[in-house]
Design a protein around this motif. Structure first.
Motif, PDB file in Angstrom:
ATOM      1  N   ALA A  36      40.705  45.742  29.040  1.00 24.47           N
ATOM      2  CA  ALA A  36      39.355  46.377  30.170  1.00 24.47           C
ATOM      3  C   ALA A  36      38.846  45.325  30.734  1.00 24.47           C
ATOM      4  N   ALA A  37      38.459  44.450  30.280  1.00 25.61           N
ATOM      5  CA  ALA A  37      37.537  43.342  30.664  1.00 25.61           C
ATOM      6  C   ALA A  37      38.471  42.447  31.852  1.00 25.61           C
ATOM      7  N   LEU A  38      39.822  42.344  31.486  1.00 23.01           N
ATOM      8  CA  LEU A  38      40.804  41.614  32.381  1.00 23.01           C
ATOM      9  C   LEU A  38      40.870  42.392  33.460  1.00 23.01           C
ATOM     10  N   ASP A  39      41.035  43.805  33.473  1.00 23.43           N
ATOM     11  CA  ASP A  39      41.099  44.694  34.567  1.00 23.43           C
ATOM     12  C   ASP A  39      40.070  44.576  35.690  1.00 23.43           C
ATOM     13  N   LEU A  40      38.800  44.311  35.048  1.00 25.72           N
ATOM     14  CA  LEU A  40      37.633  44.207  36.044  1.00 25.72           C
ATOM     15  C   LEU A  40      37.964  42.730  36.901  1.00 25.72           C
ATOM     16  N   ILE A  41      38.715  41.946  36.768  1.00 27.12           N
ATOM     17  CA  ILE A  41      38.636  40.465  37.553  1.00 27.12           C
ATOM     18  C   ILE A  41      39.762  41.019  38.732  1.00 27.12           C
ATOM     19  N   PRO A  42      39.412  40.967  39.908  1.00 28.33           N
ATOM     20  CA  PRO A  42      40.179  41.423  40.997  1.00 28.33           C
ATOM     21  C   PRO A  42      41.562  40.752  40.950  1.00 28.33           C
ATOM     22  N   ALA A  43      42.677  41.096  41.006  1.00 24.02           N
ATOM     23  CA  ALA A  43      44.027  40.598  40.984  1.00 24.02           C
ATOM     24  C   ALA A  43      44.241  39.069  41.576  1.00 24.02           C
ATOM     25  N   ARG A  44      43.817  39.216  42.870  1.00 27.04           N
ATOM     26  CA  ARG A  44      43.805  38.049  43.630  1.00 27.04           C
ATOM     27  C   ARG A  44      43.536  36.652  42.921  1.00 27.04           C
ATOM     28  N   PHE A  45      42.491  36.694  42.014  1.00 29.28           N
ATOM     29  CA  PHE A  45      42.047  35.768  41.382  1.00 29.28           C
ATOM     30  C   PHE A  45      42.621  35.264  40.051  1.00 29.28           C
ATOM     31  N   VAL A  46      43.480  36.149  39.689  1.00 31.60           N
ATOM     32  CA  VAL A  46      44.408  36.025  38.463  1.00 31.60           C
ATOM     33  C   VAL A  46      45.751  35.377  38.550  1.00 31.60           C
ATOM     34  N   ASN A  47      46.052  34.480  37.870  1.00 31.39           N
ATOM     35  CA  ASN A  47      47.413  33.414  37.961  1.00 31.39           C
ATOM     36  C   ASN A  47      48.366  34.654  37.806  1.00 31.39           C
ATOM     37  N   GLU A  48      49.751  34.248  38.302  1.00 28.57           N
ATOM     38  CA  GLU A  48      50.958  34.884  38.075  1.00 28.57           C
ATOM     39  C   GLU A  48      51.182  35.200  36.770  1.00 28.57           C
ATOM     40  N   ARG A  49      51.200  34.230  35.732  1.00 31.15           N
ATOM     41  CA  ARG A  49      51.432  34.625  34.271  1.00 31.15           C
ATOM     42  C   ARG A  49      50.272  35.366  33.452  1.00 31.15           C
ATOM     43  N   LEU A  50      49.350  35.816  34.475  1.00 32.43           N
ATOM     44  CA  LEU A  50      48.149  36.898  33.762  1.00 32.43           C
ATOM     45  C   LEU A  50      47.542  36.206  32.416  1.00 32.43           C
ATOM     46  N   SER A  51      47.738  34.609  32.688  1.00 34.24           N
ATOM     47  CA  SER A  51      47.033  34.039  31.399  1.00 34.24           C
ATOM     48  C   SER A  51      45.859  33.318  31.963  1.00 34.24           C
ATOM     49  N   GLY A  52      45.279  33.549  32.972  1.00 35.48           N
ATOM     50  CA  GLY A  52      43.974  32.629  33.447  1.00 35.48           C
ATOM     51  C   GLY A  52      43.788  33.024  34.891  1.00 35.48           C
ATOM     52  N   MET A  53      42.720  32.197  35.239  1.00 28.69           N
ATOM     53  CA  MET A  53      42.469  32.446  36.649  1.00 28.69           C
ATOM     54  C   MET A  53      43.331  31.572  37.831  1.00 28.69           C
ATOM     55  N   CYS A  55      44.534  29.136  40.469  1.00 29.98           N
ATOM     56  CA  CYS A  55      43.806  27.802  41.014  1.00 29.98           C
ATOM     57  C   CYS A  55      44.583  27.455  42.268  1.00 29.98           C
ATOM     58  N   GLU A  56      43.782  26.915  43.012  1.00 33.43           N
ATOM     59  CA  GLU A  56      44.156  26.005  44.256  1.00 33.43           C
ATOM     60  C   GLU A  56      44.197  24.774  44.039  1.00 33.43           C
ATOM     61  N   GLY A  57      45.137  24.104  43.648  1.00 30.77           N
ATOM     62  CA  GLY A  57      45.008  22.810  43.022  1.00 30.77           C
ATOM     63  C   GLY A  57      44.473  22.872  41.732  1.00 30.77           C
ATOM     64  N   ASP A  58      43.339  22.083  41.351  1.00 29.25           N
ATOM     65  CA  ASP A  58      42.547  22.084  40.137  1.00 29.25           C
ATOM     66  C   ASP A  58      41.384  23.128  40.316  1.00 29.25           C
ATOM     67  N   ARG A  59      41.179  23.630  41.320  1.00 28.10           N
ATOM     68  CA  ARG A  59      40.042  24.486  41.697  1.00 28.10           C
ATOM     69  C   ARG A  59      40.216  25.945  41.345  1.00 28.10           C
ATOM     70  N   CYS A  60      39.389  26.566  40.845  1.00 30.47           N
ATOM     71  CA  CYS A  60      39.415  28.106  40.570  1.00 30.47           C
ATOM     72  C   CYS A  60      39.202  28.603  41.740  1.00 30.47           C
ATOM     73  N   SER A  61      40.045  29.677  42.107  1.00 30.82           N
ATOM     74  CA  SER A  61      40.251  30.597  43.251  1.00 30.82           C
ATOM     75  C   SER A  61      38.901  31.281  43.604  1.00 30.82           C
ATOM     76  N   ALA A  62      38.165  31.475  42.539  1.00 33.07           N
ATOM     77  CA  ALA A  62      36.863  32.329  42.494  1.00 33.07           C
ATOM     78  C   ALA A  62      35.558  31.536  42.957  1.00 33.07           C
ATOM     79  N   LEU A  63      35.928  30.156  42.970  1.00 34.28           N
ATOM     80  CA  LEU A  63      34.581  29.153  43.167  1.00 34.28           C
ATOM     81  C   LEU A  63      34.689  29.193  44.860  1.00 34.28           C
ATOM     82  N   SER A  64      33.194  29.352  45.137  1.00 33.55           N
ATOM     83  CA  SER A  64      32.934  29.181  46.481  1.00 33.55           C
ATOM     84  C   SER A  64      31.924  28.002  46.804  1.00 33.55           C
ATOM     85  N   GLY A  65      32.080  27.284  47.785  1.00 34.66           N
ATOM     86  CA  GLY A  65      31.022  26.542  48.093  1.00 34.66           C
ATOM     87  C   GLY A  65      31.824  25.078  47.772  1.00 34.66           C
TER      88      GLY A  65
END
Length: 106
Positions: A36-53, A55-65
């Motif tokens: 239920a908690a994982l379903d709240l994270i938009p799919a575009r921010f979840v990795n292909e293995r569904l094991s974490g966020m 990333c673009e390189g070493d940077r989490c895709s949900a990080l802005s700025g």
């Protein structure tokens, strides 16, 4: 980042940092979240293995700025547990800040 669910206030060192969110493509990993908690994270921010966020390189895709200047988490309210337990100035924070050439927090 912070451990509370409230919005980070303007004085938080995290909003001028983001180093922990730009440290490794192997972090943040999902750990104790239920489906239920994982379903709240938009799919575009979840990795292909569904094991974490995703990333673009070493940077989490949900990080802005720009790291070390001004950052925010675009999924802060539903961020993974590993992000909720980050503490400014802890060992992991210091390691990430050093990697980005930022002074460690005391």
């Amino acid at each position: 980042m912070e451990t509370s669910d409230s919005i980070i206030d303007d004085k938080s060192p995290c909003q001028a940092c983001g180093a922990c969110c730009s440290y490794s493509q192997n972090w943040p990993r999902f750990t104790t979240e239920d489906d239920a908690a994982l379903d709240l994270i938009p799919a575009r921010f979840v990795n292909e293995r569904l094991s974490g966020m995703r990333c673009e390189g070493d940077r989490c895709s949900a990080l802005s700025g720009k790291v070390g200047v001004a950052t925010s988490c675009t999924v802060y309210a539903v961020r993974p547990e590993v992000c909720r337990t980050c503490v400014p100035g802890d060992v992991e924070c210091q390691m990430a800040r050093r990697r980005h050439g930022l002074p460690v927090l005391v």
